[in-house]
Design a protein around this motif. Structure first.
Motif, PDB file in Angstrom:
ATOM      1  N   ALA A  36     -12.926  -3.225 -33.667  1.00 42.47           N
ATOM      2  CA  ALA A  36     -12.624  -4.631 -33.954  1.00 42.47           C
ATOM      3  C   ALA A  36     -12.662  -5.430 -32.653  1.00 42.47           C
ATOM      4  O   ALA A  36     -12.159  -4.991 -31.623  1.00 42.47           O
ATOM      5  CB  ALA A  36     -11.265  -4.762 -34.623  1.00 42.47           C
ATOM      6  N   ASP A  42     -17.868 -12.364 -35.630  1.00 46.05           N
ATOM      7  CA  ASP A  42     -16.781 -11.949 -36.526  1.00 46.05           C
ATOM      8  C   ASP A  42     -15.910 -10.939 -35.785  1.00 46.05           C
ATOM      9  O   ASP A  42     -16.115  -9.734 -35.878  1.00 46.05           O
ATOM     10  CB  ASP A  42     -17.348 -11.344 -37.812  1.00 46.05           C
ATOM     11  CG  ASP A  42     -16.276 -11.046 -38.844  1.00 46.05           C
ATOM     12  OD1 ASP A  42     -15.078 -11.229 -38.550  1.00 46.05           O
ATOM     13  OD2 ASP A  42     -16.635 -10.621 -39.954  1.00 46.05           O
ATOM     14  N   ASP A  44     -13.055  -9.888 -36.346  1.00 48.19           N
ATOM     15  CA  ASP A  44     -12.238  -9.017 -37.185  1.00 48.19           C
ATOM     16  C   ASP A  44     -13.034  -7.829 -37.723  1.00 48.19           C
ATOM     17  O   ASP A  44     -12.457  -6.856 -38.190  1.00 48.19           O
ATOM     18  CB  ASP A  44     -11.645  -9.826 -38.344  1.00 48.19           C
ATOM     19  CG  ASP A  44     -10.509  -9.102 -39.030  1.00 48.19           C
ATOM     20  OD1 ASP A  44      -9.671  -8.499 -38.335  1.00 48.19           O
ATOM     21  OD2 ASP A  44     -10.474  -9.124 -40.276  1.00 48.19           O
ATOM     22  N   ASP A  48      -9.508  -1.687 -35.992  1.00 47.51           N
ATOM     23  CA  ASP A  48      -8.566  -1.981 -34.909  1.00 47.51           C
ATOM     24  C   ASP A  48      -8.025  -0.672 -34.349  1.00 47.51           C
ATOM     25  O   ASP A  48      -7.440   0.125 -35.075  1.00 47.51           O
ATOM     26  CB  ASP A  48      -7.428  -2.844 -35.462  1.00 47.51           C
ATOM     27  CG  ASP A  48      -6.421  -3.235 -34.392  1.00 47.51           C
ATOM     28  OD1 ASP A  48      -6.653  -2.946 -33.200  1.00 47.51           O
ATOM     29  OD2 ASP A  48      -5.396  -3.832 -34.772  1.00 47.51           O
ATOM     30  N   LYS A  70     -10.175  -3.001 -44.421  1.00 50.50           N
ATOM     31  CA  LYS A  70     -11.513  -3.414 -43.982  1.00 50.50           C
ATOM     32  C   LYS A  70     -12.580  -3.071 -45.018  1.00 50.50           C
ATOM     33  O   LYS A  70     -13.548  -3.810 -45.179  1.00 50.50           O
ATOM     34  CB  LYS A  70     -11.851  -2.780 -42.631  1.00 50.50           C
ATOM     35  CG  LYS A  70     -10.955  -3.268 -41.484  1.00 50.50           C
ATOM     36  CD  LYS A  70     -11.086  -4.756 -41.252  1.00 50.50           C
ATOM     37  CE  LYS A  70     -10.143  -5.284 -40.203  1.00 50.50           C
ATOM     38  NZ  LYS A  70     -10.520  -5.103 -38.833  1.00 50.50           N
TER      39      LYS A  70
END
Length: 109
Positions: A36, A42, A44, A48, A70
């Motif tokens: 991420a 983007d 996002d 993560d 996600k």
């Protein structure tokens, strides 16, 4: 230690058009193996990795939730059945002691 960039995607058995299954599989591989914040348009997109600093059981729970979140956002044609944690061997690669790799099992709706 969890290594998310080597995430294994496993497709649950079922009746799915071959080209559709391949497309979803490729999309999930890109999503799960992207950190991420790496995509300029983007931030996002991707997984993560911040939870990797937590204790192992917390990492497993937080990363599993991240895969579900996600997947729902970026590839809604797939549903996660479960997230397993592989240690020892992944494919033909031997992992060092203490290394775990997420294995995301998905099906298609």
């Amino acid at each position: 230690m969890v290594i998310p960039e080597n995430t294994v995607v496993e497709l649950d058995a079922g009746s799915v058009e071959d080209s559709r299954a391949k497309e979803i599989f490729r999309n999930l591989q890109v999503l799960y193996n992207t950190r991420a914040g790496e995509q300029g348009l983007d931030r996002d997109f991707g997984i993560d990795w911040n939870p990797l600093d937590y204790p192992t059981e917390s990492v497993k729970a937080l990363m599993a939730a991240e895969y579900v979140r996600k997947t729902e956002r970026y590839e809604p044609r797939a549903q996660i059945i479960r997230v397993d944690w592989v240690s020892g061997m992944t494919g033909d690669k031997k992992l060092e002691n203490g290394i775990m790799v997420p294995k995301v099992v998905v099906s298609f709706g």
